[in-house]
Design a protein around this motif. Structure first.
Motif, PDB file in Angstrom:
ATOM      1  N   THR A 175       1.019  -1.589  -0.017  1.00  0.00           N
ATOM      2  CA  THR A 175      -0.392   0.277  -0.070  1.00  0.00           C
ATOM      3  C   THR A 175       1.028   1.185  -0.068  1.00  0.00           C
ATOM      4  O   THR A 175       0.905   2.492  -0.703  1.00  0.00           O
ATOM      5  CB  THR A 175      -1.079   0.083   1.562  1.00  0.00           C
ATOM      6  OG1 THR A 175      -1.138  -0.729   1.171  1.00  0.00           O
ATOM      7  CG2 THR A 175      -1.287   1.087   1.191  1.00  0.00           C
ATOM      8  N   MET A 176       2.052   1.282   0.524  1.00  0.00           N
ATOM      9  CA  MET A 176       2.711   2.519   1.084  1.00  0.00           C
ATOM     10  C   MET A 176       3.301   2.494  -0.177  1.00  0.00           C
ATOM     11  O   MET A 176       3.445   4.087  -1.333  1.00  0.00           O
ATOM     12  CB  MET A 176       3.649   2.660   2.102  1.00  0.00           C
ATOM     13  CG  MET A 176       4.701   3.503   2.507  1.00  0.00           C
ATOM     14  SD  MET A 176       4.038   4.674   3.317  1.00  0.00           S
ATOM     15  CE  MET A 176       4.900   5.476   3.925  1.00  0.00           C
ATOM     16  N   HIS A 228       4.228   5.932  -5.699  1.00  0.00           N
ATOM     17  CA  HIS A 228       4.194   5.733  -6.892  1.00  0.00           C
ATOM     18  C   HIS A 228       2.742   6.615  -7.445  1.00  0.00           C
ATOM     19  O   HIS A 228       3.381   7.386  -8.425  1.00  0.00           O
ATOM     20  CB  HIS A 228       4.337   4.251  -7.348  1.00  0.00           C
ATOM     21  CG  HIS A 228       4.089   4.313  -8.768  1.00  0.00           C
ATOM     22  ND1 HIS A 228       5.691   4.555  -9.390  1.00  0.00           N
ATOM     23  CD2 HIS A 228       3.814   3.696  -9.791  1.00  0.00           C
ATOM     24  CE1 HIS A 228       5.418   4.512 -10.875  1.00  0.00           C
ATOM     25  NE2 HIS A 228       4.545   3.982 -10.910  1.00  0.00           N
ATOM     26  N   PHE A 229       1.578   5.924  -7.461  1.00  0.00           N
ATOM     27  CA  PHE A 229       0.034   6.818  -7.834  1.00  0.00           C
ATOM     28  C   PHE A 229       0.141   8.339  -7.091  1.00  0.00           C
ATOM     29  O   PHE A 229      -0.560   8.388  -8.289  1.00  0.00           O
ATOM     30  CB  PHE A 229      -0.685   6.120  -7.942  1.00  0.00           C
ATOM     31  CG  PHE A 229       0.236   5.047  -8.658  1.00  0.00           C
ATOM     32  CD1 PHE A 229      -0.091   4.568 -10.703  1.00  0.00           C
ATOM     33  CD2 PHE A 229      -0.034   3.508  -7.874  1.00  0.00           C
ATOM     34  CE1 PHE A 229      -0.334   3.076 -10.752  1.00  0.00           C
ATOM     35  CE2 PHE A 229       0.081   1.871  -8.834  1.00  0.00           C
ATOM     36  CZ  PHE A 229       0.695   2.244 -10.075  1.00  0.00           C
ATOM     37  N   THR A 238       1.711   2.965   7.475  1.00  0.00           N
ATOM     38  CA  THR A 238       2.873   2.574   8.158  1.00  0.00           C
ATOM     39  C   THR A 238       2.596   1.873  10.271  1.00  0.00           C
ATOM     40  O   THR A 238       3.290   0.861  10.153  1.00  0.00           O
ATOM     41  CB  THR A 238       3.767   3.786   8.641  1.00  0.00           C
ATOM     42  OG1 THR A 238       4.126   4.207   7.304  1.00  0.00           O
ATOM     43  CG2 THR A 238       5.020   3.962   9.465  1.00  0.00           C
ATOM     44  N   MET A 239       1.142   2.325  10.152  1.00  0.00           N
ATOM     45  CA  MET A 239       0.885   2.256  11.670  1.00  0.00           C
ATOM     46  C   MET A 239       0.714   0.325  11.408  1.00  0.00           C
ATOM     47  O   MET A 239       0.746  -0.500  12.292  1.00  0.00           O
ATOM     48  CB  MET A 239      -0.784   3.045  11.796  1.00  0.00           C
ATOM     49  CG  MET A 239      -0.396   4.342  12.584  1.00  0.00           C
ATOM     50  SD  MET A 239      -1.202   5.051  12.714  1.00  0.00           S
ATOM     51  CE  MET A 239      -2.707   4.316  14.088  1.00  0.00           C
ATOM     52  N   PHE A 259       9.756   0.121  -0.792  1.00  0.00           N
ATOM     53  CA  PHE A 259       8.734  -0.109   0.285  1.00  0.00           C
ATOM     54  C   PHE A 259       8.364  -1.114  -0.619  1.00  0.00           C
ATOM     55  O   PHE A 259       7.364  -1.923  -0.024  1.00  0.00           O
ATOM     56  CB  PHE A 259       7.101   1.203   0.367  1.00  0.00           C
ATOM     57  CG  PHE A 259       7.730   2.399   1.769  1.00  0.00           C
ATOM     58  CD1 PHE A 259       7.372   1.019   2.837  1.00  0.00           C
ATOM     59  CD2 PHE A 259       8.458   2.763   1.385  1.00  0.00           C
ATOM     60  CE1 PHE A 259       7.223   1.858   3.579  1.00  0.00           C
ATOM     61  CE2 PHE A 259       8.470   3.595   2.280  1.00  0.00           C
ATOM     62  CZ  PHE A 259       8.034   2.991   3.955  1.00  0.00           C
ATOM     63  N   LEU A 260       8.232  -0.916  -2.567  1.00  0.00           N
ATOM     64  CA  LEU A 260       7.602  -2.514  -3.064  1.00  0.00           C
ATOM     65  C   LEU A 260       9.090  -3.867  -2.859  1.00  0.00           C
ATOM     66  O   LEU A 260       8.881  -5.152  -2.978  1.00  0.00           O
ATOM     67  CB  LEU A 260       7.820  -2.012  -4.489  1.00  0.00           C
ATOM     68  CG  LEU A 260       6.922  -0.625  -4.218  1.00  0.00           C
ATOM     69  CD1 LEU A 260       7.026  -0.674  -6.376  1.00  0.00           C
ATOM     70  CD2 LEU A 260       5.787  -1.552  -4.279  1.00  0.00           C
TER      71      LEU A 260
END
Length: 510
Positions: A362-363, A368-369, A405-406, A468-469
């Motif tokens: 998700t991050m 990216h988008f 992040t949480m 992150f990916l």
């Protein structure tokens, strides 16, 4: 009942331990667990995990301090985009050195004295940070506190697993992570408060308090009975187990089980023995878990938490976001502590890795988008320089990085955070536990150093979404590793776990 009256029970239980006649052995085990008084055991664990509190405090020390040092008026102390990554990552290099030295310290000094020894470099490191007059003092202070963290992270889980009994070992095994999280949370809170009323140096002064408290309390705690027996100190080992379990309990039976396990092992590990699956399988599993845990990105995210939130321009101020993440992490570790001995280790590892996969994905996709005007305060700024810029969120969509992040921290803290440390201390054989735990910590912190050192350059060159990916792909690998390699150790004694790896019979773990 006098000790002499219990001798027939000792001989019978030693035999039953070797052959596992299930009905009698299980009934005696349950009766024994119900009779235990754990107050002294809990006190010993608390004294030890104060070292983890200091470790968690020192680990995230750069998060509030880097922004302050970037704006420092003294050029000798001012950090830039080249020195800030070193300030953040050199801690893990010190931790790797600490883990390496623990390979000797654990077996020479013992678990308790190794933990106490860590107070010396820790206190000296905090003193250097508090009185720093140049960059070299800042970096050396980080190395020394990292070294102390490496020693404690290799010694404390082993000490706790060896003094605990199966009924509470899962819960107590999560305590190091709970205290590390609490230390990080206190650092965030003090960073916000002290920045308003005092100089940043007082954060380092505050770090000295748990170190001194740990040393004072451990002076009155016993050493591990298993370590004492491995050194031939039988009377001292029996006294230690008596203190931990209570004089009115049948601790003699547990004592004989530990002795019986030690009789089957030689004193030292030879190179030829490393070819034995009884040794190399648990070492590879523990080392692999430590490697994958760090590759999931937790150290990078914790060290650079406030700069990451500045870069993604979340709704709240970065320091409040960091504190909120710390609270979520603490809650998740507490949930893991109370459920680990009920749900089991593997199910929590599966859930943990799945949550980390979703959150990292998700991050990465968000960064990216979502247009740069939403996920960055100023175009083309580096992650470090953005930490000193004011966040100007323009849309509630910027809550996504905070929530992701949480979610990541929650997933990590309920499984791959505490359980990897617990399993390391559970599955490693006693004869190699001191050396192997140090080796696992070296693997862990060298991996963490590499990631934290290259995290900022990768972000500046390719964008924040790339790491992150990558972390998401590693989380998917964690799921496969758990299913294929990790045994379930819930409710099993350390001797039964060793018997499983020695014989390959899964009946020992049922």
């Amino acid at each position: 009942m006098e000790r002499g009256d219990r001798q027939p029970l000792v001989r019978k239980s030693s035999s039953s331990y070797r052959t596992f006649p299930e009905s009698t052995s299980r009934r005696l085990d349950k009766e024994y667990l119900r009779s235990l008084h754990n107050k002294r055991l809990y006190l010993a664990v608390f004294a030890a995990v104060l070292g983890n509190f200091s470790f968690g405090f020192a680990l995230v020390y750069p998060s509030p301090v880097i922004p302050a040092l970037e704006a420092h008026p003294n050029p000798a102390l001012r950090l830039d985009q080249h020195t800030a990554p070193w300030f953040g990552s050199v801690f893990t290099l010190g931790a790797a050195a600490g883990g390496l030295s623990t390979m000797l310290l654990n077996d020479c000094l013992g678990r308790k004295l190794s933990i106490m020894f860590s107070a010396l470099p820790s206190a000296l490191g905090y003193a250097l940070l508090a009185g720093a007059q140049g960059l070299w003092m800042l970096l050396l202070g980080r190395v020394l506190t990292g070294y102390a963290g490496g020693v404690t992270s290799a010694s404390i889980p082993v000490y706790i697993s060896e003094i605990s009994h199966p009924g509470v070992r899962g819960m107590l095994g999560a305590c190091p992570q709970i205290m590390a999280v609490l230390g990080s949370l206190v650092l965030y809170a003090l960073g916000k408060y002290l920045r308003l009323v005092l100089d940043w140096r007082w954060l380092a002064v505050a770090g000295e308090v748990p170190v001194l408290a740990m040393v004072l309390l451990l002076c009155f705690m016993p050493n591990s009975p298993r370590f004492l027996l491995s050194q031939g100190k039988e009377e001292e080992a029996l006294g230690s187990l008596c203190w931990l379990r209570g004089e009115d309990t049948d601790f003699d039976r547990e004592y004989e089980q530990i002795k019986d396990s030690l009789r089957k092992q030689s004193r030292r590990v030879s190179c030829a023995e490393l070819k034995d699956p009884f040794l190399y399988k648990p070492i590879l599993i523990a080392g692999g878990m430590r490697f994958l845990q760090q590759l999931s990105g937790v150290t990078c995210i914790l060290v650079y938490l406030q700069p990451i939130f500045k870069k993604t321009s979340v709704i709240l101020k970065a320091e409040y976001d960091a504190a909120l993440v710390g609270l979520v992490r603490l809650s998740a570790v507490a949930i893991a502590a109370v459920s680990m001995d009920k749900a089991g280790r593997k199910i929590l590892l599966f859930v943990s890795a799945g949550v980390m996969l979703v959150s990292n994905l998700t991050m990465g996709l968000y960064i990216h988008f979502v247009p740069a005007s939403h996920n960055g305060t100023v175009a083309n700024t580096t992650l470090v320089s953005s930490a000193s810029l004011p966040a100007e969120p323009t849309n509630y969509i910027t809550l996504i990085p905070l929530l992701a992040t949480m979610l990541f921290i929650m997933g990590y803290a309920m499984g791959w955070g505490p359980i990897t440390w617990l399993l390391m201390s559970e599955i490693l054989p006693l004869k190699a536990r001191g050396v192997a735990s140090g080796l696992c910590v070296v693997v862990s912190w060298l991996t963490a150093f590499t990631l934290t050192q290259f995290f900022l350059p990768v972000v500046n060159a390719f964008g924040l979404e790339v790491p992150f990916l990558f972390f998401a792909a590693i989380s998917a690998g964690n799921i496969l590793f758990t299913g294929c390699c990790v045994p379930e150790t819930k409710g099993r004694s350390l001797e039964q776990i060793e018997a499983f790896f020695r014989t390959g019979r899964r009946s020992f773990l049922r």
